[in-house]
Enzyme design. Structure first.
Site, PDB file in Angstrom:
ATOM      1  N   ARG A 147     -12.348   3.106   2.080  1.00  0.00           N
ATOM      2  CA  ARG A 147     -10.726   3.433   2.682  1.00  0.00           C
ATOM      3  C   ARG A 147      -9.871   3.979   1.555  1.00  0.00           C
ATOM      4  NH1 ARG A 147      -6.454  -0.675   4.607  1.00  0.00           N
ATOM      5  NH2 ARG A 147      -5.751  -0.644   2.487  1.00  0.00           N
ATOM      6  N   TYR A 159       2.522   1.560   2.376  1.00  0.00           N
ATOM      7  CA  TYR A 159       1.318   0.657   2.508  1.00  0.00           C
ATOM      8  C   TYR A 159       0.275   1.008   1.479  1.00  0.00           C
ATOM      9  CZ  TYR A 159      -2.844  -1.265   4.430  1.00  0.00           C
ATOM     10  OH  TYR A 159      -3.832  -2.028   4.622  1.00  0.00           O
ATOM     11  N   ASP A 212      -6.094   4.571   7.058  1.00  0.00           N
ATOM     12  CA  ASP A 212      -5.594   3.623   7.847  1.00  0.00           C
ATOM     13  C   ASP A 212      -3.821   4.149   8.146  1.00  0.00           C
ATOM     14  OD1 ASP A 212      -5.241  -0.024   7.980  1.00  0.00           O
ATOM     15  OD2 ASP A 212      -4.181   1.508   9.250  1.00  0.00           O
ATOM     16  N   HIS A 214      -1.837   2.798   9.776  1.00  0.00           N
ATOM     17  CA  HIS A 214      -1.172   1.641  10.029  1.00  0.00           C
ATOM     18  C   HIS A 214      -0.009   1.730  10.847  1.00  0.00           C
ATOM     19  CE1 HIS A 214      -0.129  -2.356   8.083  1.00  0.00           C
ATOM     20  NE2 HIS A 214      -1.664  -2.219   7.846  1.00  0.00           N
ATOM     21  N   GLU A 238      -7.833   5.065  11.303  1.00  0.00           N
ATOM     22  CA  GLU A 238      -7.179   3.627  11.905  1.00  0.00           C
ATOM     23  C   GLU A 238      -5.980   3.542  12.128  1.00  0.00           C
ATOM     24  OE1 GLU A 238      -8.356   0.615   9.188  1.00  0.00           O
ATOM     25  OE2 GLU A 238      -7.388  -0.864  10.247  1.00  0.00           O
ATOM     26  N   GLU A 264      -7.058  -4.342  14.865  1.00  0.00           N
ATOM     27  CA  GLU A 264      -6.777  -5.533  14.150  1.00  0.00           C
ATOM     28  C   GLU A 264      -5.799  -6.331  14.662  1.00  0.00           C
ATOM     29  OE1 GLU A 264      -6.292  -3.546  10.164  1.00  0.00           O
ATOM     30  OE2 GLU A 264      -4.205  -4.668  10.377  1.00  0.00           O
ATOM     31  N   ARG A 285     -11.619  -3.019  16.213  1.00  0.00           N
ATOM     32  CA  ARG A 285     -11.016  -3.771  14.919  1.00  0.00           C
ATOM     33  C   ARG A 285     -10.965  -5.399  14.907  1.00  0.00           C
ATOM     34  NH1 ARG A 285     -11.431  -3.040  10.305  1.00  0.00           N
ATOM     35  NH2 ARG A 285      -9.471  -2.787   9.467  1.00  0.00           N
ATOM     36  N   GLU A 341     -15.302  -4.472   7.003  1.00  0.00           N
ATOM     37  CA  GLU A 341     -14.147  -4.138   5.964  1.00  0.00           C
ATOM     38  C   GLU A 341     -14.375  -5.598   4.989  1.00  0.00           C
ATOM     39  OE1 GLU A 341     -10.265  -4.497   7.282  1.00  0.00           O
ATOM     40  OE2 GLU A 341      -9.472  -3.827   5.489  1.00  0.00           O
ATOM     41  N   TRP A 404       5.426  -0.871  10.377  1.00  0.00           N
ATOM     42  CA  TRP A 404       4.733  -1.049   9.226  1.00  0.00           C
ATOM     43  C   TRP A 404       3.378  -0.850   8.908  1.00  0.00           C
ATOM     44  CZ3 TRP A 404       1.444  -4.712   6.759  1.00  0.00           C
ATOM     45  CH2 TRP A 404       1.205  -4.570   5.371  1.00  0.00           C
TER      46      TRP A 404
END
Ligand code: CS2
Ligand code: MG
Length: 404
Positions: A147, A159, A212, A214, A238, A264, A285, A341, A404
């Protein structure tokens, strides 16, 4: 057999972890991870004050019934705190059941569907040269996929790279108050294609590259990024947009063929319903720890498999070795495994949570120890007490708070 003791263990061997330990009248013990990064104590109370009193006397073999009782009996359903608490009970019961059978958990989930489990690691850099070095480091560790997250010109802290120390090593999210990061979507959208171009130029077209976003983009911005990255064939993009608005992914999906990974922060199958039935994503995820345990996550993977969607269990350092162990057993057993991951943990964390799973040449295996294969050193855990820690927050240049 019945549960005679249940206790919540909070420890911070570099970052906070919450663990449930169950003990039966036959001396078998089971562990479950209940770590919710930045909100750990909420789950400690949910478990200690509202769940633990209900567990003593129960038959630990009644895994499904206990799960259904905790989910439906709470009346107030779903949510990260509730589902992390239920997950800890579920995994501890599976741990006990597998130990009683003298088998590693994956054998109770249908046995091995593969020989080993492919992973991806994190490559971070404050700028592109530093990122390229980080990719090299992950490849040297054997990771088959990487990643990539990079600093953004003009932004001070973003991030994946803001919490790095002066050597560039990532610092765990252990700020006593939220670190304020800054964000500029236009600068980000300009920069990410250049990052992929540089990594592809250095490492070629074959290396699976993940990224990602995010949760930070609007649907049309996510569509734009997906299209801009197509020439670089990402393995996935992602959390491109806050996916609790599941409809947003319809716009993204019809605009790009870049594979999409989401989930996630999801904690029940209802968070995914449209995403799966409308084929809007390619990877789910959720982590065992945040989705209510092995019991519901296995059901999610089977549901996703009907739509050729694969698993990609969340595995950063804030998933404890207990949660990671449960994940690796599921990874070995399910047919529609995608990728795992794996950030690994500090050596001290691995001492507190001695685990049977191994990470060799970029691949994981749960090992053959009965249960999930994790032993908790309670004395060492007690020597590292909880320390208040918050995830960063994100603000735009004008001060507006952003995802975030
Ligand atoms: C990230 C996580 O690994 C990932 O995909 O989204 O590291 C996330 O930032 C943390 O788990 C939040 O606690
Ligand atoms: Mg993520």
């Amino acid at each position: 057999m019945k549960i005679v003791d249940a206790k919540v263990v909070v420890t911070s061997p570099g970052r906070n972890f919450v663990t449930l330990k169950l003990t039966t009248d036959e001396g078998l013990t089971g562990l479950g991870d209940a770590t919710l990064n930045g909100r750990e104590l909420a789950v400690v109370s949910y478990l200690a004050d509202h769940v633990v009193p209900l567990l003593t006397g129960l038959d630990p073999h009644r895994v499904e019934d206990t799960w259904q009782s905790l989910y439906r009996g709470a009346y107030w359903r779903r949510g990260p705190v509730t589902m992390a608490a239920i997950a800890a009970v579920d995994v501890a019961l599976w741990d006990i059941k597998a130990k009683a059978a003298g088998l590693p958990l994956y054998q109770l989930l249908g046995g091995a569907s593969r020989e080993r489990i492919g992973t991806y690691g994190h490559a971070n850099g404050r700028d592109i040269p530093e990122l390229l070095d980080s990719v090299r480091a992950r490849l040297a560790e054997g990771y088959p996929a990487v990643r990539i997250q990079s600093g953004i010109p003009g932004l001070k802290a973003v991030y994946g790279v803001s919490d790095t120390d002066e050597s560039g090593a990532p610092v765990l999210h252990q700020q006593a108050r939220p670190l304020v990061e800054d964000w500029d979507t236009a600068a980000y959208l300009r920069h990410v294609p250049a990052v992929f171009e540089a990594v592809r130029a250095e490492f070629g077209p074959e290396l699976p590259l993940l990224h990602d976003s995010h949760h930070r983009l609007t649907p049309v911005q996510a569509a734009r990024l997906g299209k801009d990255l197509e020439p670089f064939r990402p393995f996935w993009l992602e959390d491109c947009t806050p996916a609790e608005n599941q409809e947003a992914l319809r716009l993204v999906r019809r605009s790009t063929t870049t594979p999409l990974a989401v989930g996630e922060v999801f904690n029940t199958v209802y968070d995914y319903q449209a995403l799966i039935t409308e084929q809007l994503i390619d990877y789910v995820r959720s982590a065992v720890t945040h989705f209510g345990g092995v019991t519901p996550l296995r059901k999610l993977f089977d549901f996703a498999a009907q739509y050729q969607i694969k698993s990609a269990i969340h595995g950063p350092e804030d998933i404890s070795p207990v949660g990671m162990a449960a994940a690796v057993h599921l990874d070995l057993a399910v047919h529609n495994f995608g990728i795992q991951e794996f950030s690994g943990h500090t050596p001290l964390t691995d001492e507190v949570f001695r685990h049977a799973y191994t990470f060799t040449d970029g691949h994981l295996h749960p090992g053959e120890a009965p249960g999930i294969g994790v032993e908790l050193d309670e004395e060492l855990a007690a020597a590292h007490p909880y320390a208040p820690a918050y995830l960063p927050v994100n603000r735009l240049h004008d001060g507006t708070v952003h995802d975030w």
